[in-house]
Design an enzyme around this catalytic site. Structure first.
Site, PDB file in Angstrom:
ATOM      1  N   LYS B  73       0.870  -1.178   0.000  1.00  0.00           N
ATOM      2  CA  LYS B  73       0.000   0.000   0.000  1.00  0.00           C
ATOM      3  C   LYS B  73       0.895   1.213   0.000  1.00  0.00           C
ATOM      4  CE  LYS B  73      -2.396   1.762   3.574  1.00  0.00           C
ATOM      5  NZ  LYS B  73      -3.513   2.031   4.506  1.00  0.00           N
ATOM      6  N   ARG B 116     -10.530  -1.817   6.659  1.00  0.00           N
ATOM      7  CA  ARG B 116      -9.652  -2.803   7.294  1.00  0.00           C
ATOM      8  C   ARG B 116      -9.314  -2.390   8.719  1.00  0.00           C
ATOM      9  NH1 ARG B 116      -4.802  -0.305   9.111  1.00  0.00           N
ATOM     10  NH2 ARG B 116      -3.267  -0.057   7.456  1.00  0.00           N
ATOM     11  N   ASN B 165     -15.445  12.746  23.064  1.00  0.00           N
ATOM     12  CA  ASN B 165     -14.486  13.260  22.086  1.00  0.00           C
ATOM     13  C   ASN B 165     -13.941  14.587  22.588  1.00  0.00           C
ATOM     14  OD1 ASN B 165     -13.165  12.925  19.487  1.00  0.00           O
ATOM     15  ND2 ASN B 165     -14.272  14.762  18.849  1.00  0.00           N
ATOM     16  N   SER B 205      -6.026  10.812  17.683  1.00  0.00           N
ATOM     17  CA  SER B 205      -4.632  11.108  17.340  1.00  0.00           C
ATOM     18  C   SER B 205      -3.886  11.603  18.573  1.00  0.00           C
ATOM     19  CB  SER B 205      -4.563  12.196  16.268  1.00  0.00           C
ATOM     20  OG  SER B 205      -5.514  11.971  15.275  1.00  0.00           O
ATOM     21  N   MET B 225      -6.905   1.845  18.797  1.00  0.00           N
ATOM     22  CA  MET B 225      -6.735   1.846  17.344  1.00  0.00           C
ATOM     23  C   MET B 225      -6.036   3.089  16.810  1.00  0.00           C
ATOM     24  SD  MET B 225      -8.036  -1.063  16.881  1.00  0.00           S
ATOM     25  CE  MET B 225      -7.836  -1.047  15.100  1.00  0.00           C
ATOM     26  N   GLY B 226      -5.732   4.062  17.668  1.00  0.00           N
ATOM     27  CA  GLY B 226      -5.219   5.332  17.154  1.00  0.00           C
ATOM     28  C   GLY B 226      -3.712   5.469  17.137  1.00  0.00           C
ATOM     29  N   ASP B 228      -0.168   4.800  16.082  1.00  0.00           N
ATOM     30  CA  ASP B 228       0.553   4.181  14.969  1.00  0.00           C
ATOM     31  C   ASP B 228       1.876   4.888  14.703  1.00  0.00           C
ATOM     32  OD1 ASP B 228      -0.328   6.575  14.057  1.00  0.00           O
ATOM     33  OD2 ASP B 228      -1.312   5.815  12.260  1.00  0.00           O
ATOM     34  N   LYS B 232       2.813   8.706  20.078  1.00  0.00           N
ATOM     35  CA  LYS B 232       1.357   8.724  20.267  1.00  0.00           C
ATOM     36  C   LYS B 232       0.973   7.821  21.443  1.00  0.00           C
ATOM     37  CE  LYS B 232      -0.660   9.918  15.754  1.00  0.00           C
ATOM     38  NZ  LYS B 232      -1.500   9.412  14.642  1.00  0.00           N
ATOM     39  N   GLY B 298      -4.124  -2.236  18.149  1.00  0.00           N
ATOM     40  CA  GLY B 298      -4.255  -2.314  16.688  1.00  0.00           C
ATOM     41  C   GLY B 298      -3.371  -1.273  16.021  1.00  0.00           C
TER      42      GLY B 298
END
Lengths: 330, 330
Positions: B73, B116, B165, B205, B225-226, B228, B232, B298
């Site tokens: 990708k 995904r 949020n 983020s 999941m945030g 990466d 972070k 993740g």
């Protein structure tokens, strides 16, 4: 991916039609210049033995801010392809819009890889070989060697081509090209090649030195084009100690290029290696005497692939070969 | 590139038509399984700040021998795109034939990346959350959060969704999805979210912990999941010390994932982190009690992208959407 914009797809056939040796030469010369100025850089190389079909697969990639060229060459080496009627090396260049990240072009990479590799040694000859070089020596006679030969003979007024190959039965490939070009051709020993040649191109898959330092005469320019992996070697490491050493990219030269051995054994230092782009830019004098031995370590960088692929896209546009160039709306 | 064979091009629109949540779930579950078995592996990630348009550009790539899926990708983040009417994240998946190295398919990657990523937390919920989980807590309400929500609610009989949020004005995005799905929705504080939720998904983020260990009740499953990128962080590192920690890929989890902080500070060891694929394969029991806290880190791997893109190609073929699927002869 692109939202509603078209992407251009350039096939092998269109690449062969629009990218000739002069176009490849200019593209590679420009990107070597940009690399030396620091306005273009290669990203880390990915290279993986995938554990299937004995394949070596990976990517070379980078960004040229001068040329506004962003992308990658993906592909690798599939040794079983030849039995399937395909070439073992399979390459595809993928270009993106540096302003938005959108996919821009997909360019067939097999022919272009051969052309950019040939252009690389040709650029080195243009900028580093003696003007009065008369004899070109070829070490290696595989598929790629004919590309190197054709690009090299356009740089000087060569009067003869001499060649050596581990499998002498492959030499007729080179002699046929010479016949076509009206150049005398001679099969020689490696020692004789060193004695006669003013310019030497090595383009083999050797893992040990094929050319000894003492065989090389003063004033020779030698372009080592075969070493692109740790462990490979084409010439005597001592030759690098007496030569002025140039390369496409210093980081690759010392890690996977011809200079890896001379640096590892302490014969030369990293600082002794000059990007050929510095000569193109005039910030390094290049050759400074008729006796100097110059050596170009051509390791092959992703930016070369992107440069010739970008040229293919532009030239295909100019040639309005739209009927043969696929433009797809996504 | 391919010599005379066709390559398939799948647009964003076709991806949206053929790849739904069930298809993305199966593709991601299968590739997590293959990764844990060692029959699929990710290549090193390339990620570059290219020095133009504030873009972060790179590739994620890999090879799945079970699925015979090879490719990458390519893409990145262009923060100025939104002003040009484009999405900031731009992705394209490129698939190659693992038997020959020929280019096989080009698949639009923007929608598939969202799918995904949603499938990833959904797979973790399916295999790790308590069967009787009733309350889903969402931390984060950006574009991606609605994808995570839709995929998550299909895994358990949730009776309510609660959310927090940093910018509360974005919460209506999530409440609108809940209304569509007939699920009660409630805006809560982070502490209240920990008290009520049986399953939590963090998709922000953030660069510091948003959820403290002491707010989380026994039996919770939390999918982070945030995170990466180095630096972070979404949850308290101490939470990882009391939770059973799972991930997509251990190497990414400890370097750029949520576990980077807990490992760096010595709260957990690399050996404490289990690939979720081991649970899928039955070689790890997963959750072993109703009180256990399970945490899924993740990080997002290239093989997920290749898996959903390959599914898109197959499904587009099956659907005979050939009129909308471009097939080009090179």
């Amino acid at each position: 991916m692109s939202e509603g914009k078209g992407i251009t797809i350039i096939s092998e056939a269109v690449c062969e039609q629009v990218v000739g040796r002069p176009e490849a030469f200019v593209a590679v010369e420009n990107v070597f210049s940009a690399m030396a100025k620091g306005t273009a850089y290669n990203f880390p190389v990915i290279r993986e033995a995938i554990g299937h079909a004995d394949a070596l697969y990976g990517f070379k990639s980078g960004f040229d801010r001068d040329g506004m060229i962003l992308g990658l060459k993906s592909g690798g080496y599939w040794p079983g392809n030849i039995d399937k009627g395909l070439t073992n090396h399979q390459s595809t260049v993928i270009l993106f819009n540096p302003d938005t990240g959108e996919l821009k072009s997909i360019v067939a990479g097999n022919y272009l890889t051969a052309m950019r590799t040939a252009a690389s040694s040709a650029v080195s000859i243009a900028h580093l070989a003696r003007k009065n070089a008369k004899v070109l020596g070829m070490v290696g006679a595989g598929h790629q060697s004919t590309f190197q030969l054709r690009a090299a003979v356009e740089q000087r007024n060569f009067e003869k081509v001499i060649a050596w190959n581990f499998h002498p039965e492959m030499l007729p490939k080179l002699s046929a090209v010479c016949e076509e070009l009206g150049l005398p051709f001679e099969s020689v020993t490696r020692e004789e090649l060193g004695v006669q040649a003013d310019v030497i191109i090595t383009i083999t898959s050797a893992f040990e030195s094929l050319i000894q330092k003492n065989w090389i005469k003063p004033g020779t320019h030698i372009a080592c084009m075969g070493t692109d992996t740790k462990g490979k070697q084409e010439v005597d490491a001592n030759l690098l100690a007496v030569a002025t050493v140039f390369t496409d990219e210093v980081a690759q030269s010392i890690s996977i290029g011809e200079a890896q051995h001379a640096v590892a054994s302490g014969l030369i230092k990293v600082e002794d290696i000059t990007p050929v782009g510095a000569v193109i830019n005039g910030t390094h004098p290049g050759r400074t005497s008729e006796e100097e031995i110059t050596l170009f370590d051509g390791t092959g960088v992703g930016l070369q692939d992107l440069a010739v692929a970008s040229a293919a896209v532009e030239l295909a546009d100019l040639a309005e070969e739209k009927d043969q160039t696929n433009c797809i709306n996504l």
